[in-house]
Design an enzyme around this catalytic site. Sequence first.
Site, PDB file in Angstrom:
ATOM      1  N   CYS A  41     -24.661  23.486   2.683  1.00  0.00           N
ATOM      2  CA  CYS A  41     -23.817  23.984   3.758  1.00  0.00           C
ATOM      3  C   CYS A  41     -23.388  22.845   4.665  1.00  0.00           C
ATOM      4  CB  CYS A  41     -24.534  25.069   4.564  1.00  0.00           C
ATOM      5  SG  CYS A  41     -25.963  24.447   5.491  1.00  0.00           S
ATOM      6  N   CYS A  44     -26.141  20.822   6.274  1.00  0.00           N
ATOM      7  CA  CYS A  44     -26.721  19.804   5.396  1.00  0.00           C
ATOM      8  C   CYS A  44     -25.896  18.532   5.450  1.00  0.00           C
ATOM      9  CB  CYS A  44     -26.783  20.313   3.958  1.00  0.00           C
ATOM     10  SG  CYS A  44     -27.828  21.754   3.706  1.00  0.00           S
ATOM     11  N   ASP A 454      14.790   3.472   0.640  1.00  0.00           N
ATOM     12  CA  ASP A 454      15.383   2.215   0.224  1.00  0.00           C
ATOM     13  C   ASP A 454      16.364   2.535  -0.909  1.00  0.00           C
ATOM     14  OD1 ASP A 454      15.725  -0.602  -0.104  1.00  0.00           O
ATOM     15  OD2 ASP A 454      14.378  -0.494  -1.828  1.00  0.00           O
ATOM     16  N   ASP A 663       9.493   0.506  -2.552  1.00  0.00           N
ATOM     17  CA  ASP A 663       8.774   0.045  -3.736  1.00  0.00           C
ATOM     18  C   ASP A 663       7.377  -0.462  -3.430  1.00  0.00           C
ATOM     19  OD1 ASP A 663       9.180  -2.379  -2.563  1.00  0.00           O
ATOM     20  OD2 ASP A 663      10.557  -3.159  -4.068  1.00  0.00           O
ATOM     21  N   ASP A 667       9.515  -3.540   0.798  1.00  0.00           N
ATOM     22  CA  ASP A 667       9.735  -2.739   1.998  1.00  0.00           C
ATOM     23  C   ASP A 667       8.471  -2.629   2.847  1.00  0.00           C
ATOM     24  OD1 ASP A 667      12.494  -1.899   1.329  1.00  0.00           O
ATOM     25  OD2 ASP A 667      11.504  -0.955  -0.356  1.00  0.00           O
TER      26      ASP A 667
END
Length: 773
Positions: A41, A44, A454, A663, A667
């Site tokens: 849970c 834990c 781009d 890319d 860029d």
Amino acid sequence: MIGAVAEPTTQMGRLALAPQGGPADRSNQTTCDLAIGGMTCASCVARVERALARVPGVTSAQVNLATGRARVQGDGTLPAAELRARLQRAVRDAGYEPRALDDGADEEQRAEAELRREGWWVLLGLVLAAPLALPMAGMLVGWHAMLPPLVQFLLATPVQFVLGARFYRAGWAALRHGSGNMELLVALGTSAAWGLSTWLWWRAAPGETPHLYYEAAAVVIALVRLGKWLEARARRRTAAAIRALQALRPEVAHLLPDGVRRTETQDIPAAELLPGDRVLVRAGERIPADGVIEAGQTAVDESLLTGEALPQPRGVGDRVIGGSVNGDGAIEVRVTAVGAASTLQRIIALVQDAQAAKPPVQRRVDRVAAVFVPAVVLTALVTLLGWWLGAGAPLEQAVLHAVAVLVIACPCALGLATPAAILAGTGAAARHGILIRDPEALERARQVRAVAFDKTGTLTEGKPRLVQLEPAPGVDAAAALRAAAALQQGSSHPLAQAVRAAAGDAALAPAVDVQAVPGRGVRGWVEGVPLALGSLAWLAELEPGWSEAALPPAWQPVLAGQRQAGATLSVLAWQHAGHWRPLALLAFADAPKAGAAEALADLKRRGLVVRLITGDQRAAAMALAARLGLAADEVQAEVLPADKAAAVAALRQRFGAVAMVGDGVNDAPALAAADLGIAMGEGTEAAMQAAGVTLLRGDPRLVPAALDIAQRTVRKIRQNLFWAFVYNAAGVPLAALGWLDPVLAGAAMAASSVSVVSNALLLARWRPAAPHA
């Protein structure tokens, strides 16, 4: 864009993009992954994270309940082996089981064996609890019959202390460390019901048949274990993406002879391959490692890696990805990357990173979970005293209401709500070639209001061709082409590659003192002649006072025609007597990608602002925009790489959060400046390490698909958290008011975990929208 833009190095790209993923310099950090057993849970998770964070040298620790794993970052002061040992001891001291972090088949077999074993325990619990539950069900139809107390005791006791032993062990471990968890709530609640029943039976007069509550204890334990078993099965389905990727790694490689140590083909484990090895891949086999084809022609199925449905043709010089399936032709491949450096392993690592991390909303839930169990125990105590002392109810009735509070309040669903959705969502995305780096990228994708693209390699094929070379009067065209190709021998820019491709096999003279000027061009010396190749605007900068009107008259119709067609124009010039003079005009054409127009239209239908931001000449950008359905005010052309970040910032100020699609290398500044960077292409190292989202194939239609799956995943997280809180917010008051008995509370608690995981699994059916006809 121009013919010789300098490309940032991979390292520069990574540093520029680092703000999306954290600090750029992680060279001194140590990352350690652990498998942890026994967590059930959110409490834990919080306890294990606290235990790991207290280990000296640990800077951060994130635990994932859905995968049963922890990812720990160390500051590098401890060796990796010692850090791992300390972490494992911390896990054990916290009351949980550190496990070997197996991969592939071993982990698969272990998980399957555990699931089968748990299934048998669940079946035994249901068989023993069923006779106890049947009389209770019979009361609903007017049938009143109770099993003898001794029979109830004999059925309930093994369920309580054999099948329920795991709850006692885990609950006691939590108490020893001053915290609580789901097992503690179940152990307290069922022990109270079993103890109350035993006490009522013991104090009953001879011949008296008291009403006992053994069925509450036995059925709750059986239902909780059933719910955990169903939950484990569902969680395995959410992790299917990782297992499918790991299964792609072939076990055997056919190592070709090297003429020195090996004189014949040898079969070796694929894990032993080294960069530079040459391997034979037969038809129908999986390619054992990343590499370059040196002999043969084939078609490669990369669908499980990139989501590309159709096999792709590959020949000599083409790159292939390890794990993809060779088609109908045998090929010889020179290995370029293995192990952690391979594309497949980097994809697996990115998916695991995304599934291990936590979004901000889950961190808030973890803070709630840390105090949840003590609050529930206090609520149960108040319920007991309120009914017994306040309302004057019999003790057994007060105990049952308190038991119902303990059982219904289990925080399992809270712990699973977020990781289950992230597992399912990122797994579905990865199957279709979309890698989401971390949950924060999901949040950012949901907030995106504008998308900037781009041009070259993003909306176009990125493989321009030299469509026309117009020499100046008296200049030999072939000589001008060779000079342009010689000047760009060391460049990997698409336009430089187009020039060299047009030059073919022509012998090229060496170029010296080559200098690339970002956003403008390249200059250097070829055979003692100073040359420059770049945009017309750059030539005007090199030669003050020069204008296009000074170009040869024969070039004017060429300029007009190529600009109207959207070609990219560059000029080759030479310096003579201190002045620059044009030698040749070069025109390049780059076709738009097949899905580009559809992707932009899809984004607009979603109400997003779309912009094209390119360093290319305006005429070329406008010609492409017309073909893709973009208006003139949606295009920003002749933007230098360093200025793209400012363009993104302006978009954010005007519209809100911005996604930049590029890319991943050229860029870099714009991708870093954007709220969400989306790297397109073949998953270069810089892109995969830095971008919030990486698209493994260059299909623009994956951009709206990536935003769609991100938004759906965040929506599932919020739905799951809502329902998890609703179960507790509604269930605890109902149980405290006496409107919910322990058996129904156990069923509701199990249903909460199963429903949260099942809701997340709906994401596994997601796939990108089909292309429009």
